[in-house]
Motif scaffolding. Structure first.
Motif, mmCIF file in Angstrom:
data_model
loop_
_atom_site.group_PDB
_atom_site.id
_atom_site.type_symbol
_atom_site.label_atom_id
_atom_site.label_comp_id
_atom_site.label_asym_id
_atom_site.label_seq_id
_atom_site.Cartn_x
_atom_site.Cartn_y
_atom_site.Cartn_z
ATOM 1 N N TYR A 126 7.230 -3.368 5.562
ATOM 2 C CA TYR A 126 6.828 -2.131 6.226
ATOM 3 C C TYR A 126 7.666 -1.868 7.475
ATOM 4 N N THR A 182 -3.556 -5.222 -3.010
ATOM 5 C CA THR A 182 -2.940 -4.912 -1.723
ATOM 6 C C THR A 182 -3.767 -5.462 -0.569
ATOM 7 N N PHE A 183 -5.103 -5.323 -0.675
ATOM 8 C CA PHE A 183 -5.993 -5.837 0.372
ATOM 9 C C PHE A 183 -5.764 -7.334 0.584
ATOM 10 N N ALA A 211 0.830 -1.204 0.000
ATOM 11 C CA ALA A 211 0.000 0.000 0.000
ATOM 12 C C ALA A 211 0.864 1.253 0.000
ATOM 13 N N MET A 267 -10.337 0.545 2.522
ATOM 14 C CA MET A 267 -9.435 1.012 1.463
ATOM 15 C C MET A 267 -9.838 2.407 1.003
ATOM 16 N N TYR A 289 -6.833 1.704 7.366
ATOM 17 C CA TYR A 289 -7.049 2.199 6.002
ATOM 18 C C TYR A 289 -5.816 1.914 5.148
ATOM 19 N N LEU A 290 -6.010 1.109 4.112
ATOM 20 C CA LEU A 290 -4.983 0.915 3.102
ATOM 21 C C LEU A 290 -5.190 1.981 2.040
ATOM 22 N N HIS A 303 -1.577 -7.756 1.677
ATOM 23 C CA HIS A 303 -0.762 -6.913 2.553
ATOM 24 C C HIS A 303 -0.284 -7.621 3.813
ATOM 25 N N ILE A 319 -0.613 3.139 5.071
ATOM 26 C CA ILE A 319 -1.441 2.364 5.996
ATOM 27 C C ILE A 319 -1.643 3.231 7.231
ATOM 28 N N ILE A 336 -5.301 -1.542 -5.257
ATOM 29 C CA ILE A 336 -5.752 -1.574 -3.873
ATOM 30 C C ILE A 336 -6.407 -2.910 -3.529
ATOM 31 N N GLU A 339 -4.202 3.991 -1.605
ATOM 32 C CA GLU A 339 -3.592 3.914 -2.935
ATOM 33 C C GLU A 339 -3.784 5.260 -3.616
ATOM 34 N N VAL A 392 -10.461 -3.680 8.074
ATOM 35 C CA VAL A 392 -9.587 -3.123 7.047
ATOM 36 C C VAL A 392 -10.442 -2.493 5.951
#
Length: 297
Positions: A194, A183-184, A143, A223, A158-159, A187, A146, A180, A161, A221
């Motif tokens: 990270y 990524t969801f 992402a 986005m 919150y992810l 991740h 984050i 996104i 993009e 989670v």
């Protein structure tokens, strides 16, 4: 498990930056069907606040790179050999030196995302992609941001993009959505990409550690996709509001061109977690160039 962190106190003062932008909540014919955000650079009467927007965006570079606690620690060390004013100037320069994504558009996108997640979603940074010098492709995974907030006594992750496209809207929309969703799904398997050193406030270190170690149950989670796109020349309206309305109309016009095949294959419960921020900009290439010059890269 109850949420004990006061997130409101961790949010920065953003009034000056937000005054350089206009934003509205919009009903759009887009999936998921809910309120999304339309925003643009603000106007003072018929004068666009581009210079002010860039200045305020760049003012956030230091807090993008360093938490308040880390910044204070660096300044205190610098004050051993420097005047206080010089120490703060050096801190700002150090932050700019560290703020080096691959492209200027990437720098612009990440900084915009960083700020708007905090303002519109009340979500503070939690963990961020680290720079990996040995594998450029690997560094591009994950992402763009984050962040974390709280709602109804649970954490909302919150992810983020961010796509900035000088060539138009649809390509940016499709790419941001595909990225996104990917990524969801991935991740958690990429958490070793990270870090949270330097920029994370001390109150959040335990929370970041627990999230990385899969020790949080009371968490959802979501986005956020920010698409900044070029709209060419937008003629002035008779007054500020009519001019702003023209920018908002470009969002509606572009969204109306989205068809079902533009969406990736995605389950409805996941699709419902997606939020959009659309930002039309006239002369986007020039804006990016001015941003680059003032950033000093």
């Amino acid at each position: 498990m109850e949420v004990e962190i006061d997130f409101e106190k961790l949010l920065p003062k953003m009034e000056a930056f937000i005054r350089t932008m206009h934003h509205v909540s919009m009903d759009l014919e887009i999936k998921p069907k809910k309120k999304h955000i339309g925003t643009c650079i603000n106007y003072n009467d018929l004068i666009q606040l581009k210079e002010e927007f860039i200045k305020e965006l760049l003012a956030s570079v230091t807090r993008f790179v360093y938490s308040k606690a880390k910044g204070k620690e660096i300044v205190q060390k610098l004050e051993t050999d420097h005047e206080t004013e010089d120490a703060f100037n050096l801190l700002n320069q150090q932050a700019k030196d560290k703020f080096r994504p691959y492209t200027v558009q990437g720098q612009f996108s990440e900084l915009l995302l960083f700020n708007l997640l905090q303002y519109h979603f009340k979500a503070v940074p939690l963990i961020r992609k680290m720079k990996i010098t040995t594998n450029v492709q690997l560094e591009r995974n994950g992402a763009d941001a984050i962040h974390v907030a709280t709602s109804d006594n649970k954490y909302i992750l919150y992810l983020g993009e961010a796509k900035t496209y000088t060539s138009g809207f649809k390509a940016g929309f499709k790419k941001s959505l595909t990225s996104i969703v990917e990524t969801f799904s991935k991740h958690r398997n990429e958490l070793d990409l990270y870090k949270f050193e330097d920029f994370l406030e001390p109150e959040l270190i335990d929370l970041a550690t627990k999230y990385i170690n899969s020790e949080l149950d009371n968490i959802e989670v979501h986005m956020v996709c920010i698409v900044t796109f070029c709209v060419g020349d937008v003629p002035l309206g008779d007054d500020r509001q009519k001019t702003i309305d023209k920018y908002m109309s470009t969002i509606t016009d572009e969204v109306d061109k989205i068809i079902d095949s533009d969406y990736p294959d995605i389950q409805e419960p996941i699709l419902a977690r997606i939020n959009y921020i659309f930002m039309p900009v006239n002369g986007l290439e020039k804006l990016i160039e001015d941003f680059k010059k003032k950033l000093g890269v």
